[in-house]
Design a protein around this motif. Structure first.
Motif, PDB file in Angstrom:
ATOM      1  N   GLU A  72      45.125  49.347  53.898  1.00 22.97           N
ATOM      2  CA  GLU A  72      45.439  48.069  54.491  1.00 22.97           C
ATOM      3  C   GLU A  72      46.628  47.445  53.766  1.00 22.97           C
ATOM      4  O   GLU A  72      47.189  48.018  52.849  1.00 22.97           O
ATOM      5  CB  GLU A  72      44.226  47.122  54.430  1.00 22.97           C
ATOM      6  CG  GLU A  72      43.005  47.631  55.170  1.00 22.97           C
ATOM      7  CD  GLU A  72      42.106  48.489  54.298  1.00 22.97           C
ATOM      8  OE1 GLU A  72      42.427  48.636  53.100  1.00 22.97           O
ATOM      9  OE2 GLU A  72      41.109  49.007  54.804  1.00 22.97           O
ATOM     10  N   ASN A  73      46.971  46.245  54.219  1.00 24.16           N
ATOM     11  CA  ASN A  73      48.080  45.526  53.586  1.00 24.16           C
ATOM     12  C   ASN A  73      47.606  44.821  52.326  1.00 24.16           C
ATOM     13  O   ASN A  73      47.760  43.612  52.167  1.00 24.16           O
ATOM     14  CB  ASN A  73      48.670  44.521  54.581  1.00 24.16           C
ATOM     15  CG  ASN A  73      49.266  45.210  55.793  1.00 24.16           C
ATOM     16  OD1 ASN A  73      49.822  46.298  55.671  1.00 24.16           O
ATOM     17  ND2 ASN A  73      49.139  44.596  56.955  1.00 24.16           N
ATOM     18  N   ASP A  82      44.413  43.144  57.645  1.00 22.92           N
ATOM     19  CA  ASP A  82      45.045  42.526  58.804  1.00 22.92           C
ATOM     20  C   ASP A  82      44.623  43.266  60.067  1.00 22.92           C
ATOM     21  O   ASP A  82      45.419  43.958  60.702  1.00 22.92           O
ATOM     22  CB  ASP A  82      46.563  42.555  58.626  1.00 22.92           C
ATOM     23  CG  ASP A  82      47.296  41.803  59.737  1.00 22.92           C
ATOM     24  OD1 ASP A  82      48.496  42.060  59.915  1.00 22.92           O
ATOM     25  OD2 ASP A  82      46.653  40.980  60.417  1.00 22.92           O
TER      26      ASP A  82
END
Length: 834
Positions: free
Chosen positions: A6-7, A299
């Motif tokens: 993920e970010n 996100d």
């Protein structure tokens, strides 16, 4: 640690790690309590809350004051063969988790139905690794789409309960890869879970919490970047687990790491870099669930907790239960029943009047309500149809707990019970009002008793003003572990210590505790009961007291005769039989696949009295049905959650189609069924690749009902099967088939694709599930269904090479409605890829 997907920048996690001392790092790697993890304000880490389970979110309490939605059991979820529905149910569970402030859900359980004797069978998905992997991945994606972590468990070969804490599962490497690791691999690769739980047991001599599989296969080969936690109390060493792939020892606050891991690092037995990797994974988990300050959660497009109302939950659970029901027999179209032709219906059986909705142990929750088959059918049929009820036989040993329907608080008059917490001198520390008499405290008495007062609790006292409807002999009793006393109308009827039998799993103190009961003559009206329990710490802080009362039951022979008389006067009979809360539980394997008590006698005699009888089998796993050929209609309802009765009425009366297909073979006596009990501590997986339906195919024996079987309320025709005739190894194979609904009502079909390898030089199953898809069609309509068989379905594990390989040559592709109803076939030749 591999780069997070993920970010969430790894640099941020490493910056926080650098601020921690070794002592702080090690402190984070054992739970703070039974269900919580330590916070570390210095790096913005807030405490995380973990919770069972696969069929509901308990939170920290077994408490009717904070109820949980009770979903159909995992076997039922797999019986839907519906990934979209399971994804929605995962989101529902995540919404429940967020409501209870839970960050990590300890589910799904993806161990296989290696044997129907497995006591935790109901909590797992299927006997087939492919189906388990697909349904498990959908579950994980649904839960995590709302920002709650799913925990895939129990890694690996934790497929039976006898000696589960210590048994050594002996599994050869090919079988381990192709059967038992396969669903975990599929879920890790496709569902991307944020946590995995390491099992208690050993595999080929090494306990799983320190097994090389964690580091070399799960984290290395598969690239799992999440956190590996232990099953509760499964961390048994410092150096082995410290050097290995385990990241979190549960529960807390004590574990071998607390006292030993700092010293192991200081003395060079465990590299500090290994500890750092564990802490990074914990920080990543916290970031993913929104518990690491200053770091955005994943996100994802739908990573917000949905607002789910009680009405929406009920609708979803009702629909899911119907979709899981499997109609295994329906002679002369006995079902659906025509409500307009009914004037009198008999609802019979030990599971008819009280809803049997879930299994015992980690998967158990306390719902706000549970609809029994009797209540569901009465509501659906309305006042125009007379519905009679007879229990038929008794199957439970534990007495029915007192409740707000039968008891009042003697001080306030409110329906329910008074619970008092007393110190050693008898002084009251706190009190609470409860509405049911099966009382369980899981490591905490909050909010009633503050944590600082808990060590002073010496006695729990429960007072009930029992309402007795009819004078006569009653059984009154208490169940639990430790010393208990019970007074009836001021007279002590027993005072003794209740203990588990030798060799029992400690969890039986929760799932089927020892019980003391006595027969007492009670007058009609109100009678005061006082139960007392001396509190002693056991099983991680679990304290239980079950106060039960029942009229002394009639002898089974009299009860069966009454049920037969009731059945004989009805236009139709719904006979609900099944297992009990004491026979399908965590910690204990089943001794027998027969229905408990005299239920087989009940079925035969009721059907003889009224041939218009539908038998509903209410169990989480397979049972023997020696009367199956005598019964016109049989519906498997599993353990269907709180909407049981309403869903059952929908299915029986045709408001909805029972859409399930068996995820597991239902056996006949003498079939190829592996043992669940170790010999001298060793459980030999001698059946190899041939698990479930594969064993029945290999033996050439017909089961009672085969894997994938399910009838529904319409008929289906298959035609125009097509696929490529040749393909290179390493590619998936699209298979297309035309499916037509040839009946007179809408229906849902599960198209199942199996592979086989005629003339293979490698040992293989006769055939194996390689793909499936669902289709919904109105009557008279047809559709072309495409199923892509994945490349892995053509591969086998080559132990010498340590790799997945394809044996070039001809594979047979069969398509149909079940493992024994394969209607069309074609062939594909697989050649080596360039």
């Amino acid at each position: 640690m591999t780069e997070p997907r993920e970010n969430i920048p790894e640099s941020s996690l490493r910056d926080r790690l650098a601020q921690l001392t070794l002592e702080q790092k090690v402190r984070l790697l054992t739970g703070a309590s039974t269900w919580t993890l330590h916070p570390e304000p210095a790096v913005g880490l807030r405490s995380l809350l973990l919770s069972d389970g696969p069929a509901g979110v308990r939170g920290t309490k077994f408490d009717e004051r904070d109820p949980s939605a009770s979903l159909p059991s995992p076997t039922a979820l797999a019986a839907t063969w519906d990934e979209g529905r399971v994804h929605r149910l995962g989101r529902l569970l995540a919404a429940e988790a967020r409501r209870k402030r839970v960050d990590v859900l300890l589910a799904p359980t993806v161990n296989l139905h290696r044997t129907p004797y497995g006591g935790r069978h109901f909590e797992c998905l299927s006997e087939d690794p492919f189906l388990s992997g697909r349904i498990g991945a959908a579950f994980v994606r649904g839960v995590q789409s709302v920002g709650v972590a799913a925990t895939v468990k129990h890694f690996v070969a934790n497929d039976s309960e006898t000696e589960r804490l210590t048994l050594d599962a002996r599994v050869d490497q090919r079988v381990l890869r192709e059967v038992y690791l396969a669903p975990f691999e599929a879920i890790v690769r496709e569902g991307r879970p944020w946590a995995v739980m390491a099992a208690y047991n050993r595999v080929n001599g090494t306990t799983m919490t320190e097994h090389p599989l964690l580091r070399e296969v799960l984290k290395g080969e598969w690239g799992f970047d999440g956190l590996v936690m232990s099953d509760w109390f499964a961390t048994r060493s410092v150096d082995g687990t410290g050097r290995g792939g385990l990241d979190l020892a549960m529960p807390g606050p004590a574990s071998p790491w607390v006292d030993g891991l700092v010293a192991a690092v200081r003395e060079g037995r465990v590299p500090e870099s290994t500890v750092d990797d564990k802490v990074l994974r914990l920080l990543l988990l916290a970031a993913r669930v929104g518990r690491l300050d200053g770091v955005a959660a994943p996100d994802e497009p739908d990573a917000t907790a949905p607002v789910v109302t009680a009405e929406e939950i009920a609708k979803e659970l009702r629909s899911a239960a119907v979709a899981s029901f499997v109609l295994v027999r329906n002679e002369n179209e006995m079902l659906p029943l025509r409500a307009d032709a009914l004037r009198r219906v008999a609802v019979i059986g030990p599971n008819a009047g009280i809803a049997r909705i879930q299994g015992g142990g980690s998967a158990n929750v306390v719902p706000a309500y549970a609809v029994s088959p009797l209540d569901g059918l009465r509501a659906a049929l309305g006042d125009g149809v007379r519905v009679d009820h007879a229990q038929g036989v008794r199957t439970n040993n534990l007495l029915t707990p007192v409740s707000s329907a039968t008891s009042a608080n003697p001080e306030t008059g409110q329906p329910g019970l008074l619970v008092r917490f007393l110190d050693a001198q008898g002084a009251e520390l706190a009190r609470e009002h409860r509405t049911q008499g099966n009382l369980i405290w899981a490591g905490t008495f909050v909010p009633t008793v503050p944590d600082e007062l808990v060590p002073r609790i010496h006695v729990i006292e429960v007072r009930s003003r029992l309402r007795v409807a009819r004078a006569g002999e009653h059984l009154v009793g208490l169940a639990g572990l430790g010393r208990y006393s019970l007074s009836v109308a001021g007279e002590v009827v027993f005072d003794e210590r209740l203990v588990l039998p030798p060799g029992a799993d400690i969890l039986e103190g929760l799932t089927r505790p020892p019980q003391k009961q006595v027969a007492v003559a009670l007058p009609a009206g109100e009678v005061d009961l006082v139960a007392r329990h001396e509190v002693a710490a056991w099983l991680g802080g679990l304290v239980t007291l079950r106060l039960g009362v029942e009229p002394v039951p009639a002898p089974d022979e009299d009860a069966i005769a009454h049920a037969v008389a009731v059945a004989g006067e009805a236009d139709a009979v719904v006979l609900v039989v099944g297992t009990t809360d004491e026979s399908e539980i965590e910690g204990v394997d089943r001794d027998s696949l027969a229905l408990p008590g005299r239920q087989d006698d009940l079925v035969r005699r009721v059907v003889a009295a009224n041939p218009r009888t539908v038998v509903v089998v209410n169990s989480g796993g397979p049972v023997l049905m020696p009367w199956a050929e005598e019964v016109p209609a049989i519906l498997v309802s599993w353990l269907p959650g709180q909407e049981f009765g309403n869903a059952l009425a929908d299915a029986l009366l045709g408001a909805a189609e029972p859409g399930g297909r068996l995820p597991t073979t239902w056996p006949v006596p003498g079939g190829p069924i592996p043992a669940s009990r170790p010999v001298n501590g060793v459980l030999d997986y001698a059946e190899g690749l041939h698990v479930g339906y594969r064993a029945w195919d290999r033996a050439g024996v017909d089961p009672a009902f085969c894997f994938g079987h399910g009838l529904g309320y319409t008929t289906w025709e298959y035609s125009a099967l097509s696929s490529a005739s040749t393909m290179p190894a390493g590619q998936g194979l699209p298979v297309r088939v035309k499916v037509a609904n040839t009946g007179d009502r809408a229906g849902r079909e599960v198209v199942q694709v199996h592979l086989s390898r005629p003339g293979s030089a490698v040992e293989r199953p006769v055939r194996w599930l390689a793909g499936f898809a669902t289709v919904d069609l109105p009557p008279g309509e047809a559709s072309t269904v495409e199923v892509t068989v994945p490349a892995r379905a053509f591969e086998h594990w080559d132990e010498a090479r340590g790799a997945w390989v394809v044996e070039p040559g001809l594979f047979r592709v069969e398509v149909g409605r079940s493992a024994r109803d394969l209607r069309l076939a074609t062939e594909v030749r697989v050649h080596p890829s360039d």
